[in-house]
Design an enzyme around this catalytic site. Sequence first.
Site, mmCIF file in Angstrom:
data_model
loop_
_atom_site.group_PDB
_atom_site.id
_atom_site.type_symbol
_atom_site.label_atom_id
_atom_site.label_comp_id
_atom_site.label_asym_id
_atom_site.label_seq_id
_atom_site.Cartn_x
_atom_site.Cartn_y
_atom_site.Cartn_z
ATOM 1 N N TRP A 333 0.621 -1.071 0.096
ATOM 2 C CA TRP A 333 -0.049 0.040 0.096
ATOM 3 C C TRP A 333 0.879 1.311 0.150
ATOM 4 C CZ3 TRP A 333 -0.360 3.895 3.461
ATOM 5 C CH2 TRP A 333 -1.628 4.902 3.302
ATOM 6 N N HIS A 334 2.095 1.262 0.494
ATOM 7 C CA HIS A 334 2.861 2.452 0.868
ATOM 8 C C HIS A 334 3.599 2.775 -0.568
ATOM 9 C CE1 HIS A 334 2.506 1.993 5.082
ATOM 10 N NE2 HIS A 334 2.968 3.112 5.058
ATOM 11 N N GLY A 335 3.798 1.897 -1.543
ATOM 12 C CA GLY A 335 4.463 2.000 -2.565
ATOM 13 C C GLY A 335 4.547 0.730 -3.638
ATOM 14 N N CYS A 484 2.247 6.136 -1.089
ATOM 15 C CA CYS A 484 1.088 6.342 -0.514
ATOM 16 C C CYS A 484 0.269 7.172 -1.449
ATOM 17 C CB CYS A 484 1.000 7.173 0.690
ATOM 18 S SG CYS A 484 1.766 6.408 1.856
#
Length: 485
Positions: A333-335, A484
Amino acid sequence: MLFPTIDFALFFLIVFVACWWLRRRSAIWKWSMLAASYFFYGYWDWRFVGLLVGSSAANHLLALWIDRALRAGVRRLALAAAVTLNLGVLVFFKYAAFFAQQAFWMQHRLFANASVEQWLPLFNYLGSIILPVGISFFTFQALSYVLDVYRRQMAPARCWMDFALYLAFFPQLVAGPIVRARDLMGQLAVPLTPRRLDLGRAASMILGGLFKKIVVANYLAEKIVDPVFARPDLYGAWDTIVAVYAYAIQIYCDFSAYSDMAIGFCLLLGFHIPLNFDAPYLAGSIQKFWRRWHISLSSFLRDYLYIPLGGSRCSEARTCINLMVTFLLGGLWHGAGWTFIIWGALHGFYLVVERLGGQLLARCGRNWSGAGAGILRGLAVWHLVCFSWLFFRCQSFGGAAAMLQALARWRQPVECVSGMVLAVIAVGYLTQLLDGRRCERWWNVFGRWHPLWQGAAAAAVLTLILGLGPKGVAPFICFLTRICG
């Protein structure tokens, strides 16, 4: 539009005046706030305002469908459509290029004679896609809304306007916190009153966030983090170790600064949203770290992913799998990159080892509750988290490997480490003492001052912050395209 800029200051001043001037006219107030939120989002790239409007309309209709459906099968179908729509949009904008690259790599490994030309049009198209700022955050908020409606934990919005304003509310739109609909939509339905204006807390959150962002995060990024991570082959072990420590403080001060300022601006508009950080580096375990770090994200992953997978209510092996799956997806999810997946896998592994090790110690009758044991646990958590941040910051495995190799060069002269750098790291670490409600007494004292003295004190602190910080305004880490959205 970044928070610590003149553009945002002028924008917020206009919105603040309009908000309280129109507070008794509910319909006009909602339209004006929605227009301000869309302007704030469109200031970066107006083309993606349509994406935000479309997401609001689609999720509102799907939530109404879920709520009004009488048959369980129809409700599940509507929920599946909502999840597919939201994740499909997120995957297209954020992960399509990454997945295409992995597919090409697998084809090339399996079929050595595979031609690259057939992939070029796809790569060129995917490479031209612009990642909308904040798409990860407002997509998760939309998902939490439809899931809560499906679980009958809240009723759907009475009209599209209410839900659209919740999804686009500008203080936390592009970088969080991830606010649940049931925490904010109820406040939107209640007429605002100046008595709810907590000026002391709002000023403390905003000024504290500015200090963490401008004085600490920006300074560390400029003086040691960016140079060392960009060319780790030029630096030795001491520079590398301190750079990793500095990045841990930088990312904390950067993330928490945005959350703090968002909370402060919401307070000035009469709204309360949950705190997002609570001294995470003071935690004595990885589990407690995640209860204190980016609380809105960790609670989202817990409530909408970990618990639906079975949580800890199943066998020990399945619980460990649930932890790993949750943090692997949390890392993704972060990248869109393997280094983010490795970062998530490390935290999942930490939690699994911590869980199994705790059970083993309990069976052996060992008790690690003393002060000395607490200090050792805190040091262990700090270093494990810092090690994982190394992968989070590096853009490739090659960069991470170069950083690890630099740890062996103890004889290389120190280049970036200075007394000022170490002092700023220490100050950044101590800013955790301002998290949560630890400053409740100071907020209350400041709130009782005369408005003239409040303004003078705020102006003095702001002048000091701007004087101490480096020139220019660096973007928040969450605005970087790899993280994000």
